[in-house]
Design a protein around this motif. Sequence first.
Motif, PDB file in Angstrom:
ATOM      1  N   GLN A   1       0.826  -1.193   0.000  1.00  0.00           N
ATOM      2  CA  GLN A   1       0.000   0.000   0.000  1.00  0.00           C
ATOM      3  C   GLN A   1       0.868   1.253   0.000  1.00  0.00           C
ATOM      4  OE1 GLN A   1      -4.314   0.145   0.830  1.00  0.00           O
ATOM      5  NE2 GLN A   1      -3.264  -0.976   2.413  1.00  0.00           N
ATOM      6  N   PRO A   2       0.605   2.209  -0.900  1.00  0.00           N
ATOM      7  CA  PRO A   2       1.400   3.430  -0.886  1.00  0.00           C
ATOM      8  C   PRO A   2       1.301   4.096   0.488  1.00  0.00           C
ATOM      9  CG  PRO A   2      -0.489   3.641  -2.381  1.00  0.00           C
ATOM     10  CD  PRO A   2      -0.439   2.240  -1.918  1.00  0.00           C
ATOM     11  N   THR A   3       2.366   4.681   0.911  1.00  0.00           N
ATOM     12  CA  THR A   3       2.406   5.250   2.247  1.00  0.00           C
ATOM     13  C   THR A   3       1.705   6.601   2.310  1.00  0.00           C
ATOM     14  OG1 THR A   3       4.461   4.159   2.751  1.00  0.00           O
ATOM     15  CG2 THR A   3       3.894   6.035   4.099  1.00  0.00           C
ATOM     16  N   THR A   4       0.578   6.618   2.974  1.00  0.00           N
ATOM     17  CA  THR A   4      -0.090   7.888   3.221  1.00  0.00           C
ATOM     18  C   THR A   4       0.150   8.232   4.683  1.00  0.00           C
ATOM     19  OG1 THR A   4      -2.119   6.877   3.988  1.00  0.00           O
ATOM     20  CG2 THR A   4      -1.887   7.177   1.629  1.00  0.00           C
ATOM     21  N   PRO A   5      -0.017   9.508   5.028  1.00  0.00           N
ATOM     22  CA  PRO A   5       0.147   9.869   6.436  1.00  0.00           C
ATOM     23  C   PRO A   5      -0.858   9.104   7.296  1.00  0.00           C
ATOM     24  CG  PRO A   5      -0.873  11.650   5.167  1.00  0.00           C
ATOM     25  CD  PRO A   5      -0.414  10.625   4.205  1.00  0.00           C
ATOM     26  N   LEU A   6      -1.999   8.801   6.702  1.00  0.00           N
ATOM     27  CA  LEU A   6      -3.041   8.080   7.423  1.00  0.00           C
ATOM     28  C   LEU A   6      -2.545   6.737   7.928  1.00  0.00           C
ATOM     29  CD1 LEU A   6      -5.992   8.255   8.257  1.00  0.00           C
ATOM     30  CD2 LEU A   6      -6.599   7.216   6.083  1.00  0.00           C
ATOM     31  N   ALA A   7      -1.812   6.024   7.059  1.00  0.00           N
ATOM     32  CA  ALA A   7      -1.362   4.682   7.409  1.00  0.00           C
ATOM     33  C   ALA A   7      -0.389   4.685   8.585  1.00  0.00           C
ATOM     34  CB  ALA A   7      -0.713   4.019   6.201  1.00  0.00           C
TER      35      ALA A   7
ATOM     36  N   GLU B   1     -14.848  11.627   6.819  1.00  0.00           N
ATOM     37  CA  GLU B   1     -14.518  12.851   6.093  1.00  0.00           C
ATOM     38  C   GLU B   1     -13.085  13.268   6.372  1.00  0.00           C
ATOM     39  OE1 GLU B   1     -19.136  14.042   6.593  1.00  0.00           O
ATOM     40  OE2 GLU B   1     -17.651  15.367   7.515  1.00  0.00           O
ATOM     41  N   TRP B   2     -12.708  13.162   7.624  1.00  0.00           N
ATOM     42  CA  TRP B   2     -11.352  13.520   7.984  1.00  0.00           C
ATOM     43  C   TRP B   2     -10.347  12.631   7.261  1.00  0.00           C
ATOM     44  CZ3 TRP B   2      -7.433  10.718  10.269  1.00  0.00           C
ATOM     45  CH2 TRP B   2      -6.293  11.465  10.579  1.00  0.00           C
ATOM     46  N   ARG B   3     -10.616  11.350   7.211  1.00  0.00           N
ATOM     47  CA  ARG B   3      -9.689  10.419   6.567  1.00  0.00           C
ATOM     48  C   ARG B   3      -9.530  10.735   5.085  1.00  0.00           C
ATOM     49  NH1 ARG B   3     -11.348   4.547   9.266  1.00  0.00           N
ATOM     50  NH2 ARG B   3     -10.471   4.976  11.324  1.00  0.00           N
ATOM     51  N   VAL B   4     -10.627  11.018   4.442  1.00  0.00           N
ATOM     52  CA  VAL B   4     -10.549  11.359   3.027  1.00  0.00           C
ATOM     53  C   VAL B   4      -9.730  12.638   2.830  1.00  0.00           C
ATOM     54  CG1 VAL B   4     -11.893  12.151   1.040  1.00  0.00           C
ATOM     55  CG2 VAL B   4     -12.644  10.158   2.329  1.00  0.00           C
ATOM     56  N   MET B   5      -9.995  13.622   3.678  1.00  0.00           N
ATOM     57  CA  MET B   5      -9.227  14.879   3.612  1.00  0.00           C
ATOM     58  C   MET B   5      -7.739  14.600   3.767  1.00  0.00           C
ATOM     59  SD  MET B   5     -11.094  17.935   3.577  1.00  0.00           S
ATOM     60  CE  MET B   5      -9.914  19.004   4.401  1.00  0.00           C
ATOM     61  N   ALA B   6      -7.403  13.743   4.719  1.00  0.00           N
ATOM     62  CA  ALA B   6      -5.993  13.466   4.999  1.00  0.00           C
ATOM     63  C   ALA B   6      -5.301  12.862   3.780  1.00  0.00           C
ATOM     64  CB  ALA B   6      -5.870  12.533   6.199  1.00  0.00           C
ATOM     65  N   VAL B   7      -5.936  11.865   3.189  1.00  0.00           N
ATOM     66  CA  VAL B   7      -5.328  11.188   2.048  1.00  0.00           C
ATOM     67  C   VAL B   7      -5.298  12.105   0.828  1.00  0.00           C
ATOM     68  CG1 VAL B   7      -5.591   9.290   0.425  1.00  0.00           C
ATOM     69  CG2 VAL B   7      -5.959   8.903   2.858  1.00  0.00           C
ATOM     70  N   LEU B   8      -6.404  12.807   0.640  1.00  0.00           N
ATOM     71  CA  LEU B   8      -6.517  13.675  -0.522  1.00  0.00           C
ATOM     72  C   LEU B   8      -5.517  14.828  -0.443  1.00  0.00           C
ATOM     73  CD1 LEU B   8      -8.426  13.085  -2.751  1.00  0.00           C
ATOM     74  CD2 LEU B   8     -10.099  14.617  -1.729  1.00  0.00           C
TER      75      LEU B   8
ATOM     76  N   THR C   1      -7.918   4.123   2.336  1.00  0.00           N
ATOM     77  CA  THR C   1      -8.459   4.364   3.678  1.00  0.00           C
ATOM     78  C   THR C   1      -8.984   3.083   4.312  1.00  0.00           C
ATOM     79  OG1 THR C   1     -10.636   4.872   2.762  1.00  0.00           O
ATOM     80  CG2 THR C   1      -9.162   6.724   3.144  1.00  0.00           C
ATOM     81  N   LEU C   2      -9.106   2.028   3.502  1.00  0.00           N
ATOM     82  CA  LEU C   2      -9.670   0.765   3.968  1.00  0.00           C
ATOM     83  C   LEU C   2     -11.110   0.929   4.443  1.00  0.00           C
ATOM     84  CD1 LEU C   2      -6.816  -1.071   5.904  1.00  0.00           C
ATOM     85  CD2 LEU C   2      -7.354  -1.050   3.476  1.00  0.00           C
ATOM     86  N   MET C   3     -11.766   1.983   3.978  1.00  0.00           N
ATOM     87  CA  MET C   3     -13.157   2.165   4.357  1.00  0.00           C
ATOM     88  C   MET C   3     -14.054   1.552   3.282  1.00  0.00           C
ATOM     89  SD  MET C   3     -13.388   6.014   5.946  1.00  0.00           S
ATOM     90  CE  MET C   3     -13.195   6.839   4.374  1.00  0.00           C
TER      91      MET C   3
ATOM     92  N   LEU D   1      -3.124  19.143  13.960  1.00  0.00           N
ATOM     93  CA  LEU D   1      -3.961  18.687  15.074  1.00  0.00           C
ATOM     94  C   LEU D   1      -3.845  17.177  15.248  1.00  0.00           C
ATOM     95  CD1 LEU D   1      -6.023  19.119  17.297  1.00  0.00           C
ATOM     96  CD2 LEU D   1      -7.830  19.037  15.579  1.00  0.00           C
ATOM     97  N   ALA D   2      -3.790  16.454  14.119  1.00  0.00           N
ATOM     98  CA  ALA D   2      -3.630  14.997  14.187  1.00  0.00           C
ATOM     99  C   ALA D   2      -2.330  14.640  14.901  1.00  0.00           C
ATOM    100  CB  ALA D   2      -3.641  14.400  12.781  1.00  0.00           C
TER     101      ALA D   2
END
Lengths: 159, 159
Positions: free
Chosen positions: A2-8, B40-47, B62-64, B112-113
Motif C-alpha cells: 500500500q502506498p504510504t499515506t500519512p493516514l497509514a 470525512e477527515w480520513r478522506v481529507m488526509a489522504v486527498l 483508507t480501507l473504508m 492537530l492529528a
Amino acid sequence: MQPTTPLAKFLPYQLSITSNAVSGRIAQEYRSRFGLSVPEWRVMAVLGDSGSLTQRELTRRTLMDKVAVNRACKVLEERGLAVRTPNAQDGRSHHLDLTPAGVAMHGQIMPLAVEMERALFDGFTAEEMDQFRSLLEKVRGQVRDFDDDAIESDNYGVS
Amino acid sequence: MQPTTPLAKFLPYQLSITSNAVSGRIAQEYRSRFGLSVPEWRVMAVLGDSGSLTQRELTRRTLMDKVAVNRACKVLEERGLAVRTPNAQDGRSHHLDLTPAGVAMHGQIMPLAVEMERALFDGFTAEEMDQFRSLLEKVRGQVRDFDDDAIESDNYGVS
DNA sequence: ACAAGGTAGTTGCCTATGCAACCGACAACA
DNA sequence: TGTTGTCGGTTGCATAGGCAACTACCTTGT
C-alpha cells in the motif's frame, strides 16, 4: 504494497482498523454459532461468571452503555437464557441470572472465546501479550487525562 | 478497583474499548473544531497528501467501505472543500481534489492529528510506539489468516 | 460491432449504537 | 410526612455504518 499515506502511519487509525477487524471477526463467529450479538455475549460472559447482578452492575463491569445492557438483557430473557428476579433491597432494579439453558450456552461460549483469543494471538509470546495489554491500558489512561485537559487553549484558528 | 471478570482479561475486549475511547475522543475533536466526521477527515488526509484520486483509490487507501468514501466525498464537495473533475481515462469515475479552502483546512487538520497522537501517546517511548504499531499489524495479519482457516471443523455443539 | 461479464459510483434499506427524556422508586431533609 | 433531588431502568429518536441492488460505463471475446 500500500502506498504510504500519512493516514497509514497514524497510530489511532491503525488502532481503529485493527480493532474493527478483530471485533468483526469475533462478532461473526458469535452470531453464526450462537446468534448472539457482542453486547449479548458480553453480558452472558459476566453473568455466567458472577451471577445475580443488576443492570447497573453489568453496565459498570462491561463498560457498555446502560441502554446496550438493557437491550442485551431483554433479548437474553426473551430467548430464555436469563431471568430477572425482583430485587428486595431496591424496587427499581432486579437481579439477573442465567437459566440452565444460559449456563449451558455459557459453558460453550467461554471455550470459544479462549480459542479465538488463542487463534488471534497465535505466534505472540507471553511477553508480547502482556506488553500489548499494558500498552492498551496505558493508552486508555492517556485518553482519560486527555479528556481532562481538554485542549481548550489553542483552537487551531477555528472559532 | 473493578472486580476481575473474565471479560476484563479478554484481549479483544480490551482492544475494543481502547479503540472506542481513542476514536471517540478524536471524533469529538474533529467534529467540534472542523465539523468533520471521521470518514470525512480520513478522506481529507489522504486527498491532501496525494491529490487527484478516484473514489476507488480512496477506498483502497483508507480501507473504508466504498459507500463511506462516497458519502464523505459528497459532503466535502457540498462544503466546498473538494471538487470532482471528470476522468478522461474512465467515464465511470472522476478525480477528486481539495479546493483552496480544502487545502487550507488540511493545513490545520494535520498538525492537530500530530498533536493528538502526541498527547495520546505522551509518556510512551519510541520503542513502545514501534512495538505497539508492530503488534497491531501482527494482529491484523492473524485476523486475515483466521478468516482463511475459518474454524469450520468443530462447531461447539451448535448446529 | 456486439454480447457477456466485470467495475466505479450511487441509492435505498436495514441494523447497531448512543443520547436525551421520561417513569417509578429511593434517600435526605425540613 | 411531605418535598426535593437522585438513581435504575426503559423508551423514543436521531445518527452512523454496512450490505445489496441498481446504473452507467468499461473490457473481453467472438
